[in-house]
Design an enzyme around this catalytic site. Structure first.
Site, PDB file in Angstrom:
ATOM      1  N   SER A   1       1.710  -0.327   7.137  1.00 38.79           N
ATOM      2  CA  SER A   1       0.588   0.627   7.116  1.00 38.79           C
ATOM      3  C   SER A   1      -0.361   0.368   8.285  1.00 38.79           C
ATOM      4  O   SER A   1      -1.246   1.173   8.553  1.00 38.79           O
ATOM      5  CB  SER A   1      -0.188   0.501   5.810  1.00 38.79           C
ATOM      6  OG  SER A   1      -0.726  -0.812   5.686  1.00 38.79           O
TER       7      SER A   1
ATOM      8  N   ARG B   1       0.800  -1.226   0.000  1.00 37.84           N
ATOM      9  CA  ARG B   1       0.000   0.000   0.000  1.00 37.84           C
ATOM     10  C   ARG B   1       0.831   1.274   0.000  1.00 37.84           C
ATOM     11  O   ARG B   1       0.284   2.365   0.116  1.00 37.84           O
ATOM     12  CB  ARG B   1      -0.945   0.010   1.218  1.00 37.84           C
ATOM     13  CG  ARG B   1      -1.892  -1.148   1.207  1.00 37.84           C
ATOM     14  CD  ARG B   1      -2.680  -1.303   2.494  1.00 37.84           C
ATOM     15  NE  ARG B   1      -3.363  -2.594   2.486  1.00 37.84           N
ATOM     16  CZ  ARG B   1      -2.793  -3.759   2.809  1.00 37.84           C
ATOM     17  NH1 ARG B   1      -1.537  -3.793   3.218  1.00 37.84           N
ATOM     18  NH2 ARG B   1      -3.477  -4.875   2.746  1.00 37.84           N
TER      19      ARG B   1
ATOM     20  N   HIS C   1       2.611 -14.151   8.898  1.00 42.69           N
ATOM     21  CA  HIS C   1       1.851 -14.421   7.670  1.00 42.69           C
ATOM     22  C   HIS C   1       2.438 -15.594   6.887  1.00 42.69           C
ATOM     23  O   HIS C   1       2.215 -15.716   5.688  1.00 42.69           O
ATOM     24  CB  HIS C   1       1.782 -13.158   6.797  1.00 42.69           C
ATOM     25  CG  HIS C   1       0.850 -12.117   7.352  1.00 42.69           C
ATOM     26  ND1 HIS C   1       0.772 -10.833   6.873  1.00 42.69           N
ATOM     27  CD2 HIS C   1      -0.071 -12.182   8.358  1.00 42.69           C
ATOM     28  CE1 HIS C   1      -0.140 -10.153   7.559  1.00 42.69           C
ATOM     29  NE2 HIS C   1      -0.650 -10.942   8.467  1.00 42.69           N
TER      30      HIS C   1
HETATM   31  P1  OAD Z   1       1.840  -2.123   3.404  1.00 48.19           P
HETATM   32  O1  OAD Z   1       2.231  -2.127   1.968  1.00 48.19           O
HETATM   33  O2  OAD Z   1       0.398  -2.012   3.712  1.00 48.19           O
HETATM   34  O3  OAD Z   1       2.594  -0.952   4.164  1.00 48.19           O
HETATM   35  C1  OAD Z   1       3.974  -0.750   4.011  1.00 48.19           C
HETATM   36  C2  OAD Z   1       4.332   0.589   4.622  1.00 48.19           C
HETATM   37  O4  OAD Z   1       5.741   0.692   4.553  1.00 48.19           O
HETATM   38  C3  OAD Z   1       3.751   1.780   3.879  1.00 48.19           C
HETATM   39  O5  OAD Z   1       3.156   2.682   4.817  1.00 48.19           O
HETATM   40  C4  OAD Z   1       4.968   2.406   3.190  1.00 48.19           C
HETATM   41  O6  OAD Z   1       4.883   3.811   3.109  1.00 48.19           O
HETATM   42  C5  OAD Z   1       6.090   1.985   4.113  1.00 48.19           C
HETATM   43  N1  OAD Z   1       7.410   1.875   3.470  1.00 48.19           N
HETATM   44  C6  OAD Z   1       7.711   1.538   2.207  1.00 48.19           C
HETATM   45  N2  OAD Z   1       9.041   1.486   2.014  1.00 48.19           N
HETATM   46  C7  OAD Z   1       9.619   1.818   3.192  1.00 48.19           C
HETATM   47  C8  OAD Z   1      10.967   1.929   3.657  1.00 48.19           C
HETATM   48  N3  OAD Z   1      12.008   1.719   2.846  1.00 48.19           N
HETATM   49  N4  OAD Z   1      11.160   2.262   4.949  1.00 48.19           N
HETATM   50  C9  OAD Z   1      10.122   2.496   5.785  1.00 48.19           C
HETATM   51  N5  OAD Z   1       8.833   2.405   5.400  1.00 48.19           N
HETATM   52  C10 OAD Z   1       8.574   2.060   4.135  1.00 48.19           C
HETATM   53  O7  OAD Z   1       2.482  -3.443   4.039  1.00 48.19           O
HETATM   54  P2  OAD Z   1       2.055  -4.213   5.371  1.00 48.19           P
HETATM   55  O8  OAD Z   1       1.563  -3.277   6.402  1.00 48.19           O
HETATM   56  O9  OAD Z   1       3.183  -5.112   5.697  1.00 48.19           O
HETATM   57  O10 OAD Z   1      -0.686  -9.772   3.939  1.00 48.19           O
HETATM   58  O11 OAD Z   1       0.858  -5.081   4.832  1.00 48.19           O
HETATM   59  C11 OAD Z   1       0.239  -5.981   5.685  1.00 48.19           C
HETATM   60  C12 OAD Z   1      -0.267  -7.176   4.927  1.00 48.19           C
HETATM   61  O12 OAD Z   1      -1.082  -6.767   3.829  1.00 48.19           O
HETATM   62  C13 OAD Z   1       0.823  -7.983   4.229  1.00 48.19           C
HETATM   63  O13 OAD Z   1       1.511  -8.861   5.092  1.00 48.19           O
HETATM   64  C14 OAD Z   1       0.026  -8.763   3.223  1.00 48.19           C
HETATM   65  C15 OAD Z   1      -0.910  -7.677   2.719  1.00 48.19           C
HETATM   66  O14 OAD Z   1      -2.151  -8.090   2.348  1.00 48.19           O
HETATM   67  C16 OAD Z   1      -1.006 -10.898   3.320  1.00 48.19           C
HETATM   68  O15 OAD Z   1      -0.748 -11.106   2.155  1.00 48.19           O
HETATM   69  C17 OAD Z   1      -1.691 -11.878   4.222  1.00 48.19           C
END
Ligand code: OAD
Length: 245
Positions: A195, A43, A126
């Site tokens: 996120s 996201r 996960h």
């Molecule tokens: P998201 O993609 O929702 O959030 C990632 C966050 O990391 C975002 O707010 C970005 O702005 C931030 N970000 C990106 N690059 C970065 C960096 N280099 N340093 C610091 N921050 C950075 O990912 P998750 O919260 O992990 O689940 O998503 C949760 C779950 O949603 C995943 O595990 C997956 C997905 O559906 C499943 O597939 C079950």
């Protein structure tokens, strides 16, 4: 030095102090931890879900009802995660564990990069991409068989899948329970690159009675004791400079 940089440096110094003062620090990571290892997040601004409907491709019903759609997506995910390497941020967390400062990492990531970097106590909430099995009969299979969209060698169904949690599935109970117990014990929780949109993991920050620190490329609207906006690799590497000074 502009104001933003000054704010970031102050945040990093504060984080180093929190870590050095802590008795039981835990870490929670999300996809933003891995983007600097060239694995796209979901996201963030270049995230996977910008053009793909998560509910369609990563839902357990898709495997069961529309296997080809699921397979096409996961084949790309598998390719994206082949040959990826940890970055300095992953190594910093492993070093903090070795020093006895960090007691464990709960991660939403399926990449295995924390383990590759040398972290030992990793809770893969996960699941992970390493194990493959048949969604129909549970028989084990290989990544290559999944990649080539082979039917299960035991039951012949087109149902091979990685050991990851899809929407509509429960998290692995043993891993989840351990992570919850550890976070409840923690006096410092470092939350990196997530996120916090996906339940139940987004409830974990509220389980610690200790301090919370959020390191992320953007603000996501939750309140923490300390928020450092920036990239995981730079912030964690800089933090190590203060820890090792
Ligand atoms: P998201 O993609 O929702 O959030 C990632 C966050 O990391 C975002 O707010 C970005 O702005 C931030 N970000 C990106 N690059 C970065 C960096 N280099 N340093 C610091 N921050 C950075 O990912 P998750 O919260 O992990 O689940 O998503 C949760 C779950 O949603 C995943 O595990 C997956 C997905 O559906 C499943 O597939 C079950």
């Amino acid at each position: 030095m502009d104001n933003l940089a000054a704010e970031k440096i102050a945040g990093i110094k504060q984080l180093a102090e929190f870590l050095l003062q802590s008795d039981y620090a835990l870490v929670l990571t999300g996809a933003g931890m891995d983007t600097e290892s060239n694995i796209p997040d979901f996201r963030g601004k270049d995230g996977l879900w910008q053009n793909i409907d998560a509910r369609v491709v990563a839902d357990i019903n898709t495997i069961r009802q529309n296997y080809k759609v699921f397979h096409q997506f996961y084949k790309e995910r598998l390719s994206a995660m082949t040959d990826v390497l940890p970055h300095a941020g992953h190594y910093a967390l492993a070093e903090l564990e070795k020093k006895g400062i960090i007691k464990g990492i709960a991660t939403q990531n399926i990449s295995g990069l924390h383990l590759k970097a040398g972290s030992k106590r990793v809770y893969e909430l996960h699941g992970d991409l390493k194990k493959v099995f048949c969604d129909n009969c549970g028989a084990p299979a290989t990544t290559q068989e999944l990649y080539e969209m082979k039917p299960c060698s035991a039951c012949s169904e087109l149902a091979l899948r990685p050991n990851v949690v899809f929407f509509g599935e429960a998290l692995p109970a043993d891993v989840w329970n351990k992570a919850v117990a550890e976070i409840k014990k923690s006096d410092l929780l470092l939350i990196i690159g997530t996120s916090l949109e996906v339940a139940p993991v987004n409830q974990l920050p509220y389980l610690t009675a200790g301090k919370t620190v959020f390191i992320n490329a953007e603000d996501v609207g939750h309140k923490f004791d300390l928020t450092i906006i920036g990239k995981a690799k730079e912030i964690l590497s800089e933090t190590m400079r203060y820890i090792n000074a």
